[in-house]
Design a protein around this motif. Structure first.
Motif, short mmCIF file in Angstrom:
data_model
loop_
_atom_site.label_atom_id
_atom_site.label_comp_id
_atom_site.label_asym_id
_atom_site.label_seq_id
_atom_site.Cartn_x
_atom_site.Cartn_y
_atom_site.Cartn_z
N GLN A 33 34.53 34.04 45.20
CA GLN A 33 34.42 34.99 43.97
C GLN A 33 34.50 36.71 44.60
OE1 GLN A 33 31.28 34.71 41.35
NE2 GLN A 33 31.80 36.66 40.24
N ASP A 34 35.46 37.57 44.15
CA ASP A 34 35.40 38.84 44.59
C ASP A 34 34.29 39.64 44.05
OD1 ASP A 34 36.30 41.21 45.50
OD2 ASP A 34 37.57 41.81 43.82
N LEU A 35 33.49 40.32 44.82
CA LEU A 35 32.26 41.01 44.36
C LEU A 35 32.45 42.54 44.57
CD1 LEU A 35 29.59 39.07 46.27
CD2 LEU A 35 30.40 38.60 43.88
N TYR A 36 33.78 43.07 44.32
CA TYR A 36 33.75 44.44 44.57
C TYR A 36 33.44 45.18 43.51
CZ TYR A 36 36.36 48.93 45.06
OH TYR A 36 36.64 49.97 45.24
N ASN A 37 33.64 44.73 42.09
CA ASN A 37 33.06 45.55 40.88
C ASN A 37 31.75 45.09 40.57
OD1 ASN A 37 35.44 47.18 40.70
ND2 ASN A 37 36.46 45.47 39.58
N ASN A 38 31.27 43.82 41.01
CA ASN A 38 29.97 43.48 40.72
C ASN A 38 28.96 43.04 42.04
OD1 ASN A 38 27.88 42.68 39.32
ND2 ASN A 38 28.71 41.09 38.45
N PRO A 39 28.75 43.82 42.76
CA PRO A 39 28.26 43.16 44.17
C PRO A 39 26.77 42.50 43.77
CG PRO A 39 27.83 45.71 43.80
CD PRO A 39 28.62 45.21 42.73
N THR A 151 43.72 41.51 37.66
CA THR A 151 43.29 42.85 37.83
C THR A 151 43.99 43.85 36.96
OG1 THR A 151 43.05 42.88 40.17
CG2 THR A 151 43.28 45.12 39.37
N ARG A 168 37.72 37.42 39.48
CA ARG A 168 38.69 37.26 40.50
C ARG A 168 38.36 36.65 41.88
NH1 ARG A 168 40.17 43.67 41.02
NH2 ARG A 168 38.16 43.43 41.58
N THR A 170 39.32 35.87 45.85
CA THR A 170 39.92 36.33 47.27
C THR A 170 39.88 35.51 48.28
OG1 THR A 170 39.89 38.49 48.71
CG2 THR A 170 37.86 37.59 48.12
#
Length: 261
Positions: A33-39, A151, A168, A170
């Motif tokens: 899971q991509d944690l870019y917008n929700n760390p 995105t 999302r 990655t």
């Protein structure tokens, strides 16, 4: 580098590569899971080729396997097939390469047989490495496509000011393990093919001469050796009697009038 060292190093590198391919295939973190917008999140999702897992902030992890085959995406099934083919070919190549090692003598096996087995195992390692690299690359391409599609669909309404919640994914650790393992297997296969040239026996440069038995009649005489055919002997035995050409046999079977004088 000597032939034995090249062959042994290629075997060890291929062995490490095959072990890495097996590890990458069994790992669950092919996509994370991509944690870019929700760390900061209470739930962390990651997926593999065989199951998907959820890890909570408390440390509890729950995994669920894919209990269907037809319901899975075609690309995922293709990646599975490529990784399995790579593992099978690599395992067969390892078995063949063990018997092909120059430091191991089995019975009266000749160097030419070891050279052929080394070349065979090298080709199998190369194909196995290419299958692993291709499988990981196909999965990575699928992740990139889904990432940008997710995105683009996250920002909707009010000119992109409203963001919708959507997970999302990655690249996971298994992708990098698969790339490295496939490269090592490929390098090991190339080294085995190079070692094959040193194991092959050198060809001799002399020309062989074959002898065939003569089909002519052979006559032995006290004066020496003489070989003649029946036709030549009949032609040479012709003599002239009474002003005419007669053979020697005819002169003996039909005596002339001078024989009684």
């Amino acid at each position: 580098m000597s032939v034995t060292a090249c062959q042994g190093l290629g075997f060890v590198v291929s062995l490490i590569g095959i072990a890495g391919i097996i590890a990458a295939t069994c790992m669950d973190q092919w996509s994370t899971q991509d944690l870019y917008n929700n760390p900061v999140t209470a739930v962390f999702n990651y997926q593999g080729l065989w199951r998907s897992c959820v890890r909570e902030s408390s440390g509890f992890t729950e995994c669920r396997g894919y209990f269907t085959i037809l319901g899975l995406p075609a690309m995922l099934q293709a990646v599975r097939a490529l990784m399995i083919v790579g593992i099978v070919l690599g395992a067969i190549g390892l078995i063949v390469s063990i018997f092909a090692l120059k430091c191991i003598r089995i019975g009266s096996m000749e160097d030419s047989a070891k050279a052929n087995m080394t070349l065979t195992s090298g080709i199998m390692f190369i194909i196995a490495g290419l299958c692993a690299i291709a499988g990981v690359s196909v999965f990575a391409n699928m992740l990139v496509t889904n990432f940008w599609m997710s995105t683009a669909s996250m920002y909707t309404g009010l000119g992109g000011m409203v963001q919708t919640l959507q997970t999302r994914y990655t690249f996971g650790a298994a992708l990098f393990v698969g790339w490295v393992a496939g490269g090592l297997t490929l390098i090991g296969g190339v080294m085995m093919c190079i070692a094959c040239r040193g194991l092959a026996p050198e060809e001799t440069s002399y020309k062989a001469v074959s002898y065939h038995a003569s089909g002519q009649n052979v006559a032995y005489r006290p004066s020496g050796f003489k070989a003649s055919s029946g036709f030549e002997s009949s032609m040479k035995n012709k003599k002239t009697y009474d002003g005419g050409a007669r053979t020697e046999d005819e002169g003996q079977s039909h005596p002339s009038k001078y024989d009684y004088v």
